[in-house]
Design an enzyme around this catalytic site. Structure first.
Site, PDB file in Angstrom:
ATOM      1  N   ASP A  86      39.707  15.088  15.286  1.00  0.00           N
ATOM      2  CA  ASP A  86      39.766  13.971  14.345  1.00  0.00           C
ATOM      3  C   ASP A  86      40.893  14.130  13.325  1.00  0.00           C
ATOM      4  O   ASP A  86      41.108  13.240  12.498  1.00  0.00           O
ATOM      5  CB  ASP A  86      38.434  13.833  13.603  1.00  0.00           C
ATOM      6  CG  ASP A  86      37.305  13.422  14.540  1.00  0.00           C
ATOM      7  OD1 ASP A  86      37.489  12.468  15.303  1.00  0.00           O
ATOM      8  OD2 ASP A  86      36.240  14.067  14.515  1.00  0.00           O
ATOM      9  N   ASP A  87      41.626  15.229  13.385  1.00  0.00           N
ATOM     10  CA  ASP A  87      42.678  15.494  12.420  1.00  0.00           C
ATOM     11  C   ASP A  87      43.897  14.620  12.719  1.00  0.00           C
ATOM     12  O   ASP A  87      44.433  14.635  13.841  1.00  0.00           O
ATOM     13  CB  ASP A  87      43.071  16.969  12.464  1.00  0.00           C
ATOM     14  CG  ASP A  87      44.075  17.335  11.395  1.00  0.00           C
ATOM     15  OD1 ASP A  87      43.644  17.791  10.329  1.00  0.00           O
ATOM     16  OD2 ASP A  87      45.279  17.148  11.628  1.00  0.00           O
TER      17      ASP A  87
END
Length: 229
Positions: A174-175
């Site tokens: 999700d970065d």
């Protein structure tokens, strides 16, 4: 005759950065030649694992730093520490001894104050492990345990695993920076979905933290390997 040390790939449970060797880098590049070309341009692996703090202290700092620039967050967290205690004095008991009003006066939002107090309460209940115990727990177990704390998501725990505990096989899908780096490395027109990144990242095991670091760096490079030649 045993192989030279530089040609021995460390075991999957080796900690970063000491456990990472040129042989591990070669293994990762062989598994993903496209990433390997960018790794060559970025250069040597230079991830810095910060001096270990207790998970409680590290997560308290993460809560204060959420959605703020480094300078502003550091100022606020410094004020929190002035009220709670510095270093080893920053304990769950000390946090809960400070009133909500005084924590808010330090600059914490209502949500962050609630999260910090929940973290302290869960630490006293044994839900937040000590550093010694955290080092013995698996990545998945730490994610499951620590995301029970209010305001602590998976990404926050993943950063703890990489930059505080030196775990070698973490892929923060999700970065934004990791996704942007992947998009650039593969010449995509849009960010990959977390599911797509997770699937591709299987080939990077057991060095997904290393691959993530190179994707962060690739996102910042001015040129692609091809255009640089």
């Amino acid at each position: 005759m045993p192989a030279p040390v530089s040609d021995v790939v460390p075991s999957a449970d080796s900690l970063l950065p000491e456990g990472f060797t040129p042989a591990a880098r070669r293994a990762l590049a062989k598994a993903d030649p496209v990433l390997g070309a960018w790794m060559k341009q970025v250069g040597r692996f230079a991830l810095t694992v910060e001096a270990p703090h207790s998970p409680f202290q590290a997560l308290a700092r993460s809560i204060a730093y959420q959605q703020l620039t480094g300078k502003a967050a550091a100022t606020i967290f410094g004020r929190v520490c002035a009220r709670v205690g510095e270093g080893k004095a920053f304990t769950p008991e000390a946090v809960l001894a400070v009133s909500v009003e005084h924590l808010r006066e330090a600059g914490l939002s209502g949500a962050k104050t609630a999260a910090l107090r929940d973290l302290a309460a869960k630490a006293l209940e044994g839900e937040v492990p000590t550093l010694a115990r955290a080092r013995r727990m698996s990545d998945a177990a730490l994610v499951e345990r620590l995301t029970k704390v209010r305001g602590i998501g998976q990404w926050t725990v993943e950063m703890l695993l990489i930059f505080r505990l030196g775990r070698p096989d973490i892929l923060p899908v999700d970065d934004y920076g990791v996704r942007k780096g992947f998009m650039r490395v593969h010449g995509l027109s849009a960010l990959p979905t977390p599911k797509e990144l997770l699937a591709h990242g299987e080939r990077w095991r057991p060095w997904r933290s290393v691959a993530s670091w190179y994707l962060w760096r690739a996102a910042d490079l001015p040129e692609s390997p091809a255009s640089a030649e």
